[in-house]
Every structure is written in structure tokens, then in C-alpha cells.
Design a protein around this motif. Structure first.
Motif, PDB file in Angstrom:
ATOM      1  N   ALA A  92      44.755  29.079  -5.146  1.00 20.91           N
ATOM      2  CA  ALA A  92      45.056  30.192  -4.238  1.00 20.91           C
ATOM      3  C   ALA A  92      44.773  29.843  -2.777  1.00 20.91           C
ATOM      4  O   ALA A  92      45.214  30.563  -1.881  1.00 20.91           O
ATOM      5  CB  ALA A  92      44.261  31.431  -4.627  1.00 20.91           C
ATOM      6  N   HIS A  99      48.485  21.887  -3.671  1.00 18.40           N
ATOM      7  CA  HIS A  99      48.820  23.209  -4.199  1.00 18.40           C
ATOM      8  C   HIS A  99      50.012  23.124  -5.150  1.00 18.40           C
ATOM      9  O   HIS A  99      49.993  23.676  -6.246  1.00 18.40           O
ATOM     10  CB  HIS A  99      49.119  24.188  -3.053  1.00 18.40           C
ATOM     11  CG  HIS A  99      49.706  25.472  -3.550  1.00 18.40           C
ATOM     12  ND1 HIS A  99      51.048  25.749  -3.488  1.00 18.40           N
ATOM     13  CD2 HIS A  99      49.135  26.519  -4.182  1.00 18.40           C
ATOM     14  CE1 HIS A  99      51.278  26.919  -4.047  1.00 18.40           C
ATOM     15  NE2 HIS A  99      50.137  27.413  -4.468  1.00 18.40           N
ATOM     16  N   GLY A 262      41.973  36.774 -11.330  1.00 28.85           N
ATOM     17  CA  GLY A 262      42.617  37.301 -12.537  1.00 28.85           C
ATOM     18  C   GLY A 262      41.967  38.526 -13.132  1.00 28.85           C
ATOM     19  O   GLY A 262      42.631  39.267 -13.846  1.00 28.85           O
ATOM     20  N   MET A 407      47.736  45.131 -18.530  1.00 31.86           N
ATOM     21  CA  MET A 407      47.467  46.495 -18.064  1.00 31.86           C
ATOM     22  C   MET A 407      48.183  47.523 -18.940  1.00 31.86           C
ATOM     23  O   MET A 407      47.614  48.554 -19.278  1.00 31.86           O
ATOM     24  CB  MET A 407      47.869  46.640 -16.594  1.00 31.86           C
ATOM     25  CG  MET A 407      46.999  45.809 -15.658  1.00 31.86           C
ATOM     26  SD  MET A 407      47.227  46.162 -13.908  1.00 31.86           S
ATOM     27  CE  MET A 407      48.957  45.820 -13.621  1.00 31.86           C
TER      28      MET A 407
END
Ligand code: HEM
Length: 450
Positions: A92, A99, A262, A407
Motif C-alpha cells: 500500500a 509495488h 484488511g 461484509m
């Protein structure tokens, strides 16, 4: 100011104090400050933190240039260097080839197809958590949900079962989260080598967090057969072009960022979603109707969760109104034209998903919780970067599908098993802007059987 050729397009902003610029207003209420700027200055504003001038971009067309079409001229915000103290230089925060390499390595674990293989484990983890709840008791839902989202990351990506790891990471992280946010908002944070009580506590917590992550790495190195094929095993066996593997420090950084990015974000969204659902009975009714119709009392599966479209829209609306990533930003690596402004090399740009999501042009009645607004493909009818809870472009969230699935699963499993009500004498549900946006006193509920 009289318009001249030079300043005609110069973005404007609040004056602030001569020394700290707008930092004090930002410190007092970062979310309110970033939201008001959009109302007062439109698509782009200019602010100053101490000597540093920055642009704050709200216009989705300009944001697309920063995050997508001209993204090669930007790196993650330099001000995040404070956060690098604990997240290190992982996927991140890293730049360039490093990256790209790690992101490519991780990507297969987060595709829509691959995350479906996690569904059963997610269901199991939610079930284990719900087994502990007793009808009639008062619970801090926010903490229960964080237990779930942490366990989901630990199990699906790193094959960890023992919740001792969760405590060892989450406890120091609480203090680090607070201290890091405070230091990022300070003009001159007290250097860590100066031994103040706060600095000592911060350094102890940073050390504990390090130890916890190194312990996980060591445990796996001692038992390489465990978790074969999971994300941790891939990171451990990865080699760069020269054939060198990742150092322990690099592995630590990658693990840390996945744990932190996360679990907290998804836990916050779920908590916010419940805070709205429990105050809007008509939303709760529609959710129950959908769960009865699609699931008929069963647990969701890797395919049925996709049919829960209203549930998904409830979560999308929670992310619109309470985007956990309430601000982020980039720093330019060269002079670059963004729309009509020139961003100078080294200059920073902030953007606030929270504030951008309040633009009434795309979200009429923006302060109301209306999941139905996402029906009929709203996201295809508004500009690409007008709704950005997961950011966008090559540095957008790698875990967006993962988060959405977990979720949906957690929301419908909790809701099918228990009828929650907000606990009596609930403290005001206010926002607390730390590294992410969370409910200040948590969401407290009374748990009743359904
Ligand atoms: C609702 C939950 C989540 C939200 C709202 C969220 C939000 C975001 C946002 C806005 C960014 C981009 C930041 C920027 O552009 O500066 C981001 C990046 C990232 N997120 Fe998430 N995230 C969530 C869940 C997750 C999960 C579950 C994971 C991993 C399991 C994850 C891992 C990451 C990583 C690794 C990055 C950095 C990507 C890169 O720079 O290449 N996130 N997230």
C-alpha cells in the motif's frame, strides 16, 4: 482577487493562519474541514499545512487524471511517512517496480473468482462468533465485528486459527492508530528519540506489533507445510528477477499492511451499516425480506451472496456516507498538468472519498441513508470517480471484492440469527477520524433471538 492570465485558474482556499496555514482547522475536525472545502470551493481547493501548499480535489474528472490516466506521475502521499513507521514499505505504500511486483503476486488471491473459495471459511468464522452471543445481552457490536473481520483475514489469507494472534496485533494497534493520526496532524510531532511518556508508549506498541508479526512469520517458517498455497506461502517463496527472496522485513511489511488495511475498514463499514439499519426500520424490513426470499434461513454460499443485491446496496450506501478511508492522497514526482492546474514536482494532492460522496449532483439528498439510490446501475450513470470508497486506478483497493463478500456474509448471518436493537442510553453515534473513520463509542446493541 482580480483575474489575470496567471491566476485565472488558480484554485482558491481558506486563508488560515500565517504560520500553520489551515492545519488547525483540519486538526479540529478533519472530516468537517474537507467537506466544507468542497461546498465553498467546488471541484478543487488549495490549502496549506505549515509551509506545504496542497490541492484538494473533488472533481471526479480531475481525480481520474490523478488516479488513472496520469497516475505514473504520482506516488502515495508523502505525509504518510508517519504511517510507514508501522506499515513499513508494503504494497500500500511502496512505489514503482517493487509495488508492481508485489501487487502482481497478490492479485490472484483477490480476484472475483478466487475469493469465492473463501466463502465457506467466512461463514464458519461468523458462525463461531455468533455462537458466543446470548439472547438478551448487551454487546459492543463494533468489537464483535472486528473479531470477525480479523479472523477472516488471518484464516483465509494466512491460514491462522489461533485468536492469540488477533489480540497480539489488535491491542498495540489501538494505541498506534491514535498516536499515528495525532502525529500526522501535527506541524511538528515530537521526534521519537525524545523520551516523552507518549513516545515511550508509542515505541513499546510499535515493538509489540513487530514482534507479533515476526512471530507469525517464524511460526510458518518452522512449519512450511502449513497453509500450502495461501497468500503467506506465496510471499515466502517469491523471488525477484535476481532470484532473491523477500527479506524478513519485507515479509513483515506485506503481512502488516494486509492485516491492517484488511480488517479495520470492513469492520467499520459493517458497524456503520448496522447503525443506520437499526435506526431505519424500513431498511431492516427490506433486508429481512431479501434474506427470507434468497436464503430462506440458510447460510449464504459463494453463489447466493451475489443475489443479495439490496444487502449489497445497504453496504454501498454505508460506504458512501461513512467511507472508512475518509482521505488519502498523492505526491507528484514531476510537474504535471491536472485539468487546468499545474501540480509541481513534490507537491501533494489530497482527496476525500467521504466528501466526494456528498456531491448532490450525483447523490441527491446526500445526507440521507437511501440504499435504493444504487438501483438501476447508478454507478454506470455517474462519472467513474464520483463514488470511490475503494479508491481507483492501479492503486485502488486490492481487497474490494473480498471485502464486499465478507461484509454481505456477516451482515446477513448476524441479521438472520438475531434481531438487534440499539442499546438503551446509547452514547451519541459520532464519527472518530483516526487512520480510518469509525464510530467513536462503538455501536452497542441488545441481542434478541429472531
Ligand atoms: C470496506 C473495506 C475496505 C475499504 C473501504 C478499503 C478502502 C481502500 C482504499 C480507498 C484504498 C486506496 C487508497 C489510496 O488510493 O490511497 C485501498 C487500498 C488498499 N486496500 Fe483496501 N479497503 C477495504 C478492504 C480491504 C481488504 C479486505 C483488503 C485486504 C484483504 C484491503 C487491502 C488493501 C491494499 C493492500 C491496498 C493498497 C493497494 C495498492 O496500493 O496497490 N482493503 N483500500
Amino acid at each position: 482577487m482580480k483575474a489575470t492570465a496567471e491566476n485565472r485558474y488558480a484554485p482558491q482556499g481558506p486563508k488560515g493562519s500565517w504560520l500553520s496555514g489551515n492545519l488547525m482547522e483540519y486538526r479540529q475536525d478533519p472530516v468537517g474541514f474537507l467537506t466544507e472545502l468542497q461546498k465553498d470551493y467546488g471541484g478543487v481547493a488549495q490549502i496549506r499545512f505549515g509551509p506545504q501548499k496542497m490541492y484538494v480535489i473533488y472533481d471526479p474528472i480531475l481525480l481520474k487524471e490523478v488516479l488513472l490516466t496520469k497516475q505514473e506521475h504520482f506516488i502515495k502521499l508523502k505525509a504518510f511517512k508517519e504511517a510507514r513507521l508501522f506499515v513499513g514499505d508494503g504494497v500500500a505504500t511502496s512505489t514503482g517496480e517493487k509495488h508492481k511486483r508485489v501487487r502482481k503476486l497478490m492479485q490472484p488471491y483477490f480476484t472475483r473468482a478466487h475469493i469465492q473459495t473463501y466463502a465457506e471459511q467466512m461463514v464458519q468464522i461468523v458462525n463461531d462468533e455468533l455462537e458466543r452471543w446470548l439472547p438478551g445481552e448487551r454487546r459492543i457490536l463494533t468489537e464483535d465485528i472486528s473479531n470477525i473481520t480479523f479472523a477472516v483475514i488471518a484464516k483465509t489469507l494466512f491460514s491462522l486459527e489461533d485468536d492469540g494472534y488477533a489480540r497480539a496485533i489488535r491491542e498495540p494497534y489501538e494505541l498506534i492508530n491514535r498516536m499515528c493520526s495525532e502525529r500526522m496532524r501535527s506541524l511538528l510531532p515530537v521526534p521519537l528519540f525524545i523520551s516523552t511518556a507518549k513516545n515511550r508508549a508509542y515505541k513499546t506498541a510499535l515493538n509489540e506489533l513487530d514482534q507479533a508479526v515476526y512471530a507469525i512469520l517464524q511460526q510458518r517458517k518452522n512449519n512450511p507445510e502449513q497453509g500450502a498455497g495461501d497468500l503467506l506461502s506465496v510471499l515466502l517463496s517469491a523471488k525477484d528477477d535476481s532470484g532473491a527472496g523477500m527479506t524478513d522485513q519485507e515479509l513483515r511489511d506485506e503481512l502488516m499492511i494486509i492485516f491492517i488495511a484488511g480488517h479495520e475498514t470492513s469492520a467499520n463499514v459493517l458497524s456503520w451499516a448496522f447503525s443506520y439499519i437499526l435506526q431505519q426500520p424500513e431498511v431492516e424490513e427490506k433486508l429481512y425480506e431479501e434474506w427470507d426470499r434468497v436464503l430462506g434461513g440458510s447460510d449464504p454460499t459463494d453463489t447466493t451472496y451475489m443475489q443479495l443485491t439490496y444487502t449489497q446496496n445497504v453496504l454501498r450506501e454505508a460506504m458512501r456516507l461513512r467511507s472508512p478511508s475518509f482521505f488519502t492522497g498523492r505526491s507528484a514526482t514531476a510537474d504535471v498538468e491536472i485539468g487546468h492546474i499545474t501540480v509541481k514536482k513534490g507537491q501533494s494532492i489530497l482527496f476525500s472519498p467521504y466528501a466526494i460522496h456528498q456531491n448532490p449532483e450525483y447523490f441527491p439528498d446526500p445526507l440521507s441513508f437511501i440504499p435504493e439510490r444504487f438501483e438501476n446501475d447508478l454507478l454506470k450513470r455517474i462519472p467513474q470517480f464520483a463514488y470511490i470508497p475503494f479508491g481507483g486506478g492501479p492503486r485502488g483497493c486490492i481487497g474490494n471484492h473480498f471485502a464486499m463478500m465478507e461484509m454481505v456474509i456477516a451482515l446477513c448471518m448476524i441479521g438472520q440469527r438475531y434481531r438487534l436493537i440499539l442499546a438503551p442510553a446509547h452514547p451519541p453515534i459520532e464519527m472518530e477520524a483516526l487512520m480510518t473513520l469509525r464510530p467513536k463509542h462503538g455501536i452497542q446493541v441488545i441481542v434478541n433471538s429472531r
